[in-house]
Design a protein around this motif. Structure first.
Motif, PDB file in Angstrom:
ATOM      1  N   ALA A 137      -7.391  14.173  15.891  1.00 49.40           N
ATOM      2  CA  ALA A 137      -7.937  15.513  16.129  1.00 49.40           C
ATOM      3  C   ALA A 137      -6.875  16.444  16.696  1.00 49.40           C
ATOM      4  CB  ALA A 137      -9.131  15.425  17.085  1.00 49.40           C
ATOM      5  N   ARG A 138      -6.026  15.917  17.562  1.00 50.01           N
ATOM      6  CA  ARG A 138      -4.960  16.739  18.133  1.00 50.01           C
ATOM      7  C   ARG A 138      -3.969  17.166  17.049  1.00 50.01           C
ATOM      8  NH1 ARG A 138      -1.677  15.237  23.693  1.00 50.01           N
ATOM      9  NH2 ARG A 138      -0.881  17.357  24.057  1.00 50.01           N
ATOM     10  N   SER A 139      -3.634  16.237  16.158  1.00 45.97           N
ATOM     11  CA  SER A 139      -2.714  16.557  15.072  1.00 45.97           C
ATOM     12  C   SER A 139      -3.314  17.593  14.128  1.00 45.97           C
ATOM     13  CB  SER A 139      -2.364  15.280  14.297  1.00 45.97           C
ATOM     14  OG  SER A 139      -1.484  15.557  13.243  1.00 45.97           O
ATOM     15  N   VAL A 140      -4.596  17.435  13.803  1.00 52.01           N
ATOM     16  CA  VAL A 140      -5.261  18.398  12.924  1.00 52.01           C
ATOM     17  C   VAL A 140      -5.271  19.783  13.563  1.00 52.01           C
ATOM     18  CG1 VAL A 140      -7.493  19.040  11.927  1.00 52.01           C
ATOM     19  CG2 VAL A 140      -6.669  16.696  11.719  1.00 52.01           C
ATOM     20  N   SER A 141      -5.586  19.857  14.855  1.00 48.15           N
ATOM     21  CA  SER A 141      -5.621  21.141  15.541  1.00 48.15           C
ATOM     22  C   SER A 141      -4.249  21.805  15.537  1.00 48.15           C
ATOM     23  CB  SER A 141      -6.111  20.949  16.986  1.00 48.15           C
ATOM     24  OG  SER A 141      -6.047  22.161  17.701  1.00 48.15           O
ATOM     25  N   ASP A 142      -3.222  21.024  15.826  1.00 48.06           N
ATOM     26  CA  ASP A 142      -1.861  21.552  15.847  1.00 48.06           C
ATOM     27  C   ASP A 142      -1.488  22.144  14.496  1.00 48.06           C
ATOM     28  OD1 ASP A 142       0.702  22.136  16.648  1.00 48.06           O
ATOM     29  OD2 ASP A 142       1.446  20.095  16.378  1.00 48.06           O
ATOM     30  N   CYS A 143      -1.726  21.379  13.444  1.00 42.26           N
ATOM     31  CA  CYS A 143      -1.371  21.842  12.095  1.00 42.26           C
ATOM     32  C   CYS A 143      -2.196  23.059  11.694  1.00 42.26           C
ATOM     33  CB  CYS A 143      -1.570  20.715  11.090  1.00 42.26           C
ATOM     34  SG  CYS A 143      -0.475  19.299  11.334  1.00 42.26           S
ATOM     35  N   ALA A 144      -3.491  23.018  11.987  1.00 40.85           N
ATOM     36  CA  ALA A 144      -4.366  24.123  11.591  1.00 40.85           C
ATOM     37  C   ALA A 144      -3.979  25.414  12.307  1.00 40.85           C
ATOM     38  CB  ALA A 144      -5.818  23.772  11.883  1.00 40.85           C
ATOM     39  N   ARG A 188       0.850  -1.197   0.000  1.00 42.32           N
ATOM     40  CA  ARG A 188       0.000   0.000   0.000  1.00 42.32           C
ATOM     41  C   ARG A 188       0.881   1.240   0.000  1.00 42.32           C
ATOM     42  NH1 ARG A 188      -2.633   3.596   3.510  1.00 42.32           N
ATOM     43  NH2 ARG A 188      -4.883   3.850   3.136  1.00 42.32           N
ATOM     44  N   LEU A 189       0.641   2.149  -0.948  1.00 32.79           N
ATOM     45  CA  LEU A 189       1.400   3.390  -0.998  1.00 32.79           C
ATOM     46  C   LEU A 189       0.976   4.304   0.140  1.00 32.79           C
ATOM     47  CD1 LEU A 189       1.283   4.266  -4.802  1.00 32.79           C
ATOM     48  CD2 LEU A 189       3.221   3.369  -3.545  1.00 32.79           C
ATOM     49  N   ASP A 190       1.954   4.987   0.739  1.00 34.47           N
ATOM     50  CA  ASP A 190       1.575   5.998   1.722  1.00 34.47           C
ATOM     51  C   ASP A 190       1.030   7.214   0.981  1.00 34.47           C
ATOM     52  OD1 ASP A 190       3.752   7.404   0.722  1.00 34.47           O
ATOM     53  OD2 ASP A 190       5.026   7.058   2.459  1.00 34.47           O
ATOM     54  N   ALA A 191       0.523   8.185   1.730  1.00 35.39           N
ATOM     55  CA  ALA A 191      -0.197   9.300   1.117  1.00 35.39           C
ATOM     56  C   ALA A 191       0.679  10.115   0.151  1.00 35.39           C
ATOM     57  CB  ALA A 191      -0.792  10.199   2.204  1.00 35.39           C
ATOM     58  N   PRO A 192       1.905  10.527   0.538  1.00 36.94           N
ATOM     59  CA  PRO A 192       2.715  11.296  -0.428  1.00 36.94           C
ATOM     60  C   PRO A 192       3.048  10.494  -1.688  1.00 36.94           C
ATOM     61  CG  PRO A 192       3.567  11.565   1.804  1.00 36.94           C
ATOM     62  CD  PRO A 192       2.566  10.470   1.851  1.00 36.94           C
ATOM     63  N   ALA A 193       3.399   9.208  -1.513  1.00 40.44           N
ATOM     64  CA  ALA A 193       3.730   8.396  -2.679  1.00 40.44           C
ATOM     65  C   ALA A 193       2.518   8.204  -3.577  1.00 40.44           C
ATOM     66  CB  ALA A 193       4.283   7.042  -2.226  1.00 40.44           C
ATOM     67  N   LEU A 224       5.424  25.561   8.899  1.00 39.43           N
ATOM     68  CA  LEU A 224       4.295  25.597   7.976  1.00 39.43           C
ATOM     69  C   LEU A 224       4.321  24.438   6.992  1.00 39.43           C
ATOM     70  CD1 LEU A 224       1.819  27.108   6.926  1.00 39.43           C
ATOM     71  CD2 LEU A 224       3.355  28.475   5.504  1.00 39.43           C
ATOM     72  N   SER A 225       5.483  24.114   6.442  1.00 43.43           N
ATOM     73  CA  SER A 225       5.567  23.061   5.433  1.00 43.43           C
ATOM     74  C   SER A 225       5.114  21.724   5.992  1.00 43.43           C
ATOM     75  CB  SER A 225       7.001  22.960   4.900  1.00 43.43           C
ATOM     76  OG  SER A 225       7.121  21.908   3.972  1.00 43.43           O
ATOM     77  N   THR A 226       5.562  21.410   7.202  1.00 46.08           N
ATOM     78  CA  THR A 226       5.163  20.146   7.823  1.00 46.08           C
ATOM     79  C   THR A 226       3.667  20.124   8.119  1.00 46.08           C
ATOM     80  OG1 THR A 226       7.358  19.919   8.815  1.00 46.08           O
ATOM     81  CG2 THR A 226       5.582  18.626   9.789  1.00 46.08           C
ATOM     82  N   ALA A 227       3.137  21.244   8.597  1.00 48.18           N
ATOM     83  CA  ALA A 227       1.705  21.305   8.896  1.00 48.18           C
ATOM     84  C   ALA A 227       0.873  21.124   7.626  1.00 48.18           C
ATOM     85  CB  ALA A 227       1.376  22.644   9.564  1.00 48.18           C
ATOM     86  N   TYR A 228       1.291  21.771   6.555  1.00 51.55           N
ATOM     87  CA  TYR A 228       0.558  21.653   5.290  1.00 51.55           C
ATOM     88  C   TYR A 228       0.590  20.209   4.782  1.00 51.55           C
ATOM     89  CZ  TYR A 228      -0.647  22.392   0.363  1.00 51.55           C
ATOM     90  OH  TYR A 228      -1.239  22.319  -0.870  1.00 51.55           O
ATOM     91  N   THR A 229       1.762  19.592   4.839  1.00 54.94           N
ATOM     92  CA  THR A 229       1.885  18.214   4.348  1.00 54.94           C
ATOM     93  C   THR A 229       1.020  17.267   5.164  1.00 54.94           C
ATOM     94  OG1 THR A 229       4.133  18.649   3.576  1.00 54.94           O
ATOM     95  CG2 THR A 229       3.508  16.344   3.873  1.00 54.94           C
ATOM     96  N   ARG A 230       0.962  17.472   6.481  1.00 54.21           N
ATOM     97  CA  ARG A 230       0.159  16.580   7.310  1.00 54.21           C
ATOM     98  C   ARG A 230      -1.328  16.729   6.978  1.00 54.21           C
ATOM     99  NH1 ARG A 230       0.658  13.496  11.819  1.00 54.21           N
ATOM    100  NH2 ARG A 230       2.500  12.855  10.642  1.00 54.21           N
ATOM    101  N   ILE A 231      -1.818  17.955   6.837  1.00 52.25           N
ATOM    102  CA  ILE A 231      -3.227  18.149   6.465  1.00 52.25           C
ATOM    103  C   ILE A 231      -3.499  17.541   5.092  1.00 52.25           C
ATOM    104  CG2 ILE A 231      -4.994  19.862   5.901  1.00 52.25           C
ATOM    105  CD1 ILE A 231      -4.595  19.774   8.823  1.00 52.25           C
ATOM    106  N   LEU A 232      -2.547  17.692   4.175  1.00 56.59           N
ATOM    107  CA  LEU A 232      -2.710  17.118   2.836  1.00 56.59           C
ATOM    108  C   LEU A 232      -2.737  15.592   2.897  1.00 56.59           C
ATOM    109  CD1 LEU A 232      -2.939  17.902  -0.148  1.00 56.59           C
ATOM    110  CD2 LEU A 232      -0.437  17.791  -0.295  1.00 56.59           C
ATOM    111  N   ASP A 233      -1.893  15.002   3.750  1.00 56.68           N
ATOM    112  CA  ASP A 233      -1.907  13.540   3.913  1.00 56.68           C
ATOM    113  C   ASP A 233      -3.249  13.067   4.465  1.00 56.68           C
ATOM    114  OD1 ASP A 233       0.673  13.429   3.001  1.00 56.68           O
ATOM    115  OD2 ASP A 233       1.594  13.152   4.968  1.00 56.68           O
TER     116      ASP A 233
END
Length: 858
Positions: free
Chosen positions: A299-306, A51-56, A253-262
C-alpha cells in the motif's frame, strides 16, 4: 473499444470470450495452442521452469500474441501489399500485454469488397472467440477509422497508441500517422473535453493514493493518467515526463508507472482474470511476488507511485493549458505581466515562478517563500521553478533564520490551501530537505481502519484543520507546528508519542525556536492523545482525571489549551465521524476544569524605555530610527528583519497612524511595543520588508509627518488601496480574468477577549488572521469606540495575529465592550462567527467574536 463496423455482421456479433464462433469452419487449433502457451507462461515462465517476473511476462506475452497474429494473418492473406493490415491498440499496442487483458485489434483494409473483408475478419476473430480470448475488434478503412477518432475521444486516445502487427505496413502507417496529425490539429478544440473526461474518470474511480482498494488503471494517479500525458506529448502540449528528477520520491514518473504496471500484472496473474481493483485479499501475495513486503508495504508503494503520477499529470495538464493559444478577445491582450508576490517570487500565467533576479543558490529561504506564496494565493508552483529549486537551492542552515520560520508558519496557517504546495515540494524532494524526519512517515499506510489518509497526509490535514483554530489559542505557531509533527514518531517502532516527542526537540531546535517553545512543542507531541483518552476512557467528572491532566501538563494552561485544539484538529483529520459534539463537549470540559486549577497568565507590559528613547520623547520631536533587529521572541539576528522606532507627540490615533505608515511603506509588522513618556508616544516595531530593503529613514519620517496631519479616513482609504494592490489577478484561459485573490486566506474566526488587570485596567486581546495594516486598523477601531491605549504588545506569528491593548480608565461596561468589539471585528479578516457555546452564553466577558459579523479579506 468502440470500433464495431455496422456493415460487418461478424464484427457485430460481440467481443469477449462468449464462444460465439463455436462450430464455425474457420476454427483453428492454433488459437488453442495460443491459450496453452499463455497458460504455460503464467504457470512457470516456460524458461527452465522459472517463474517470469512481471516485466518479462509482459514481454513474453507481447511476443506470443505478435507471433500468433502474424502467422494467422499470413495464413489468411494478410501480407505486405495485400491491402490488409492488423493494427493493435491498448496493451498490445503499447507492448504491455497483461495476462488477461482484452486483445484490442483493428483489421484495416484498403476499401476492398465486403465479402473478401468479411472472410478475412472471420478467419481471425472466430478462432480467438472459440479459444475464449477476450477480444475488442473493429474492421475499418483508414478514412473510417479517422472519422471515428475525430468523433470519439476514447477512440482517439486508443488509436494514438496503435502499432502495426502484420500485413501492409504502409496502410497501417497511413492510419497511425493520420491519427497523430489529426490529434495535433484538433487538440485546441478538444482539450476542454479531454480535461472534463479525465475529471469524470477521477470522480468515478477515486484517488489511488488514499483509497483502500484502488483502481490501478482508471483511478487518479493510475496508468490511464500516464497514457494521458503521452497523448498530450503527441499533441505537442507538454513533455511526457514533466517536472520530476530520478532522485525525487517515487524515483520519477517512469519508475512509478512501471511499478503500478507490475502490480497490475501480478493482480491479473494471481486472481486469474482481468481485475483492475487491488483488493486486500490479494495484497500480501502480490507484495511477496514483487518482493515489496506485506500488504502495508505494498500500500505504501502504491501510494508513493500514485502521488508521483498525480503530480506529473497535474503539471502536464496545467502546462498544456498554458501552451494552447488564446482564443477570442484574449488574443488582443498584451503579454501576461509578472506580478510580485514576495521577495524573489512572482506570478506568471497563473503560476508561482521565480523572479528574473532570484538566485536560488544564494537564497536558502526562497523555497519556503515560493511555497507560502502559492498557499496564500491559491496558485500552483511552476514545475520549472520546482526543478530549478531542487537543482540549486541549498539547505537552510541550523537554526533557521526567523524569516524562514515565519514563512513556514504562513504556509501552515493557510488551511487546506497548503496541501498542493506541500505535495509539490514533497514530490520534488524539497520537503524532505526541510523536514528530514518526513521520510519515515511518507506514504505510510494507517494501521487503523478509522484513518482515511496515509500518515504524512494525515499530518498535513491536521495542520490544515488546526489553522482554523489559531484564534482559540495564545500560541498559534506552536499549534500548527505541533499538528504538523504530532505523529512524526510513527514508522520507527516503539510508542510513537514518545519517539515523536524526542524528534520534536530536534525539529524545534532546527527551526530556531527558543528553548521554552521547544519544550512545549515536545510536550504537545508527547501528550497529543492525553485529552481524547481521558475524555472517552475515563470518568471526566472524576477530580482525579482532571488532576492527572494538570500533572501531565506540568500545570501549564498554555499547553493544555494547545492540546485541546490539537485534539479537535487531529480527530477531524482522522476520518468522518471521529469528531462529534459529544467528544467536543467532553474535551472542552476537561480543558476548562484543568485551566481553572492553574494560575492564569496576564499579558505582560512592555519593557521600560531606554535612556535614549526617554531623551527623545522628552524633546517632543518627531523621530524615526531603523536598525537591524534582534528579535527576543525567536532569537538571533536576520539581515531582512528590522526594528523601526517612531517617536511623536502623543494624541488620539498616533498608534494607528504610525502602524499605517509602515504598512503603506511595504513593511509587514511582526511585533510591536507601544509606550509613552512626557507626552510623547514611543513605539517600536519589528518589521520585514515585503520586497527589497526598507525605505530611507528620512522618507519614513516625512510620511509620518504627513499622515499625522491627515485624517483617519484618509489613512483608511490609503490602506484599502494598498490592500487592493496585493490582490493577485489570476489569468484564466478564457475571455476574462478571475477576480483577484487575497494576499492571505482567512482561516480562523477572529476573536476579541477582555481581561481585567491587577490594577483594574482593561486589557483587550485580539486574535485574527493578518491583513494589510491590521495593527493600524485595530488601533483606530479601539480609538473610534472611545478607548485610550496606554500600552500595547502586538505579535504576528506566520499569518496569525496576537495583540493585547491596555486601556486607560476604569474597566468598561458591557455596552462599551460590545461597541468596541464590533468596531474591532469590522476591521479584521475572518470567517463567519461560530455559534454561541452553551458554556459561554451566560458570561459577557467571554469571546466577543461569537454572534458578531466578521468581515472577509479584501
Amino acid at each position: 473499444m468502440p470500433f464495431i463496423p455496422a456493415s460487418d455482421p461478424a464484427a457485430e456479433s460481440g467481443s469477449g470470450n462468449s464462444g460465439s464462433g463455436a462450430g464455425s469452419p474457420h476454427i483453428s487449433t492454433a488459437a488453442a495452442d495460443l491459450v496453452e502457451a499463455r497458460d504455460r507462461l503464467l504457470a512457470t515462465g516456460n524458461r527452465g521452469g522459472h517463474r517470469l517476473d512481471a516485466p518479462a511476462l509482459r514481454h513474453a506475452l507481447v511476443d506470443l500474441f505478435d507471433f500468433w497474429l502474424t502467422a494467422k494473418g499470413a495464413e489468411v492473406g494478410v501480407k505486405p501489399g495485400s491491402g490488409f493490415s492488423i493494427v493493435a491498440v491498448g496493451g498490445l499496442g503499447r507492448r504491455e500485454m497483461l495476462p488477461y487483458s482484452d486483445l484490442d485489434l483493428i483489421l484495416l483494409h484498403d476499401n476492398l469488397p465486403d465479402a473478401q473483408v468479411s472472410e478475412v475478419a472471420d478467419a481471425i476473430w472466430y478462432p480467438l472467440w472459440d479459444a475464449h480470448i477476450k477480444l475488442d475488434h473493429s474492421v475499418r478503412t483508414v478514412p473510417q477509422a479517422l472519422r471515428v477518432a475525430g468523433d470519439d475521444m476514447t477512440a482517439a486516445l486508443g488509436l494514438l497508441e496503435a502499432r502495426h502487427i502484420a500485413g501492409d505496413e504502409d496502410l497501417s502507417g497511413l492510419l497511425i500517422g493520420g491519427v497523430r496529425r489529426q490529434w495535433r490539429a484538433d487538440i485546441r478544440s478538444r482539450f476542454g473535453d479531454l480535461v472534463a473526461q479525465t475529471h469524470a474518470r477521477w470522480r468515478r474511480s477515486g484517488d489511488i493514493a488514499h483509497r483502500a482498494e484502488p483502481d490501478l488503471k482508471h483511478g487518479r494517479g493510475g496508468l490511464r493518467d500516464v497514457q494521458l500525458l503521452g497523448a498530450l506529448a503527441i499533441g505537442q502540449l507538454t513533455d511526457q515526463v514533466p517536472g520530476l528528477r530520478p532522485d525525487s520520491p517515487g524515483a520519477g514518473l517512469s519508475t512509478a508507472y512501471t511499478r503500478i504496471l507490475d502490480i497490475r500484472t501480478e493482480l491479473h496473474r494471481i486472481s486469474g482474470r482481468a481485475r483492475e481493483q487491488l483488493q486486500a485479499q490479494d495484497a500480501d501475495e502480490i507484495g511477496a511476488a514483487l518482493r515489496i513486503g506485506d500488504r502495508f508495504e505494498l500500500a505504501r508503494s502504491v501510494s508513493d507511485c500514485a502521488r508521483t503520477i498525480t503530480y506529473s499529470v497535474d503539471v502536464g495538464l496545467r502546462t498544456a493549458g498554458n501552451t494552447l493559444p488564446r482564443r477570442g478577445l484574449s488574443r488582443l491582450r498584451r503579454n501576461p505581466v509578472r506580478r510580485p508576490l514576495d521577495e524573489g517570487v512572482v506570478e506568471h500565467l497563473g503560476e508561482v515562478v521565480l523572479a528574473r533576479g532570484a538566485v536560488p543558490a544564494k537564497d536558502p529561504g526562497l523555497v519556503l517563500r515560493v511555497a507560502s506564496a502559492s498557499a496564500r494565493t491559491g496558485m500552483p508552483i511552476s514545475a520549472a521553478t520546482l526543478a530549478r529549486l531542487a537543482d540549486t537551492a541549498p539547505e537552510l542552515r541550523e537554526p533557521w533564520p526567523p524569516e524562514a520560520l515565519n514563512d513556514l508558519l504562513v504556509l501552515l496557517e493557510t488551511g487546506h490551501h497548503m496541501l498542493a504546495p506541500i505535495e509539490a515540494l514533497d514530490r520534488t524532494g524539497l520537503w524532505g530537505r526541510l523536514m528530514p524526519e518526513w521520510g519515515a512517515v511518507r506514504d505510510l499506510p494507517p494501521r487503523d481502519a478509522m484513518h482515511t489518509w496515509t500518515v504524512d497526509r494525515h499530518l498535513v490535514e491536521t495542520a490544515a484543520y488546526a489553522s482554523a483554530l489559531t484564534t482559540e489559542v495564545s500560541r498559534p505557531d506552536l499549534l500548527v507546528l505541533g499538528a504538523l509533527i504530532h505523529d512524526i514518531g510513527k514508522g520507527r517502532g516503539g510508542d510513537h508519542s514518545i519517539v515523536g516527542a524526542e524528534l520534536a526537540v530536534q525539529i524545534g531546535r532546527r527551526l530556531g525556536l527558543p528553548a521554552d517553545d521547544v519544550e512545549v512543542l515536545s510536550q504537545l507531541v508527547r501528550h497529543h492523545l492525553l485529552l481524547p483518552i481521558a475524555a472517552t476512557r475515563r470518568d471526566p467528572d472524576d477530580p482525579r482525571t482532571v488532576q492527572s491532566i494538570v500533572d501531565a501538563t506540568d500545570g501549564n494552561p498554555e499547553l493544555l489549551e494547545l492540546l485541546g485544539a490539537l485534539s479537535e484538529a487531529d480527530s477531524k483529520a482522522t476520518g468522518p465521524g471521529v469528531w462529534s459534539d459529544w467528544k467536543a463537549s467532553l474535551i472542552a470540559n476537561l480543558v476548562r476544569r484543568g485551566c481553572a486549577q492553574m494560575e492564569g497568565r496576564l499579558p505582560a507590559p512592555p519593557e521600560p524605555l531606554s535612556e535614549t528613547q526617554l531623551a527623545a520623547a522628552r524633546a517632543g520631536q518627531i523621530a524615526v530610527e531603523i536598525a537591524p533587529a534582534i528579535e527576543p521572541v525567536r532569537g538571533g539576528t536576520d539581515r531582512h528583519t528590522f526594528r523601526v522606532t517612531m517617536i511623536a507627540p502623543d494624541g488620539p490615533g498616533v498608534l494607528s497612524k504610525m502602524a499605517g505608515v509602515l504598512a503603506l511603506a511595504g513593511l509587514r509588522s511582526l511585533s510591536a511595543t507601544v509606550q509613552g513618556d512626557s507626552g510623547s508616544a514611543v513605539n517600536s516595531f519589528i518589521v520585514v520588508p515585503l520586497f527589497g530593503d526598507p525605505p530611507a529613514v528620512g522618507l519614513l519620517r516625512q510620511q509620518l509627518i504627513s499622515v499625522l496631519s491627515g485624517s483617519p479616513a484618509d489613512l483608511r482609504s490609503k490602506l484599502d488601496a494598498k490592500e487592493r494592490q496585493t490582490a493577485v489577478p489570476v489569468a484564466s484561459r478564457g475571455d476574462g480574468e478571475r477576480p483577484g485573490v487575497p494576499a492571505l486566506f482567512a482561516q480562523a474566526s477572529p476573536k476579541v477577549t477582555w481581561t481585567e488587570g491587577p490594577d483594574g485596567a482593561a486589557i483587550v486581546g485580539v486574535r485574527a488572521d493578518d491583513r494589510v495594516g491590521l495593527l493600524s486598523r485595530v488601533a483606530a477601531a479601539i480609538e473610534r469606540a472611545g478607548g485610550d491605549i496606554v500600552w500595547a504588545r502586538a505579535q504576528t506569528r506566520g499569518a496569525a495575529v496576537i495583540d493585547a491593548f491596555c486601556l486607560a480608565g476604569p474597566y468598561p461596561g458591557e455596552e462599551m465592550r460590545s461597541r468596541m468589539a464590533h468596531e474591532i471585528l469590522a476591521a479584521v479578516p475572518g470567517l463567519p462567527p461560530k455559534p454561541v457555546a452553551a458554556t459561554d452564553a451566560d458570561d459577557p466577558d467571554q469571546d466577543w467574536n461569537r454572534g458578531e459579523a466578521a468581515v472577509p479579506i479584501g
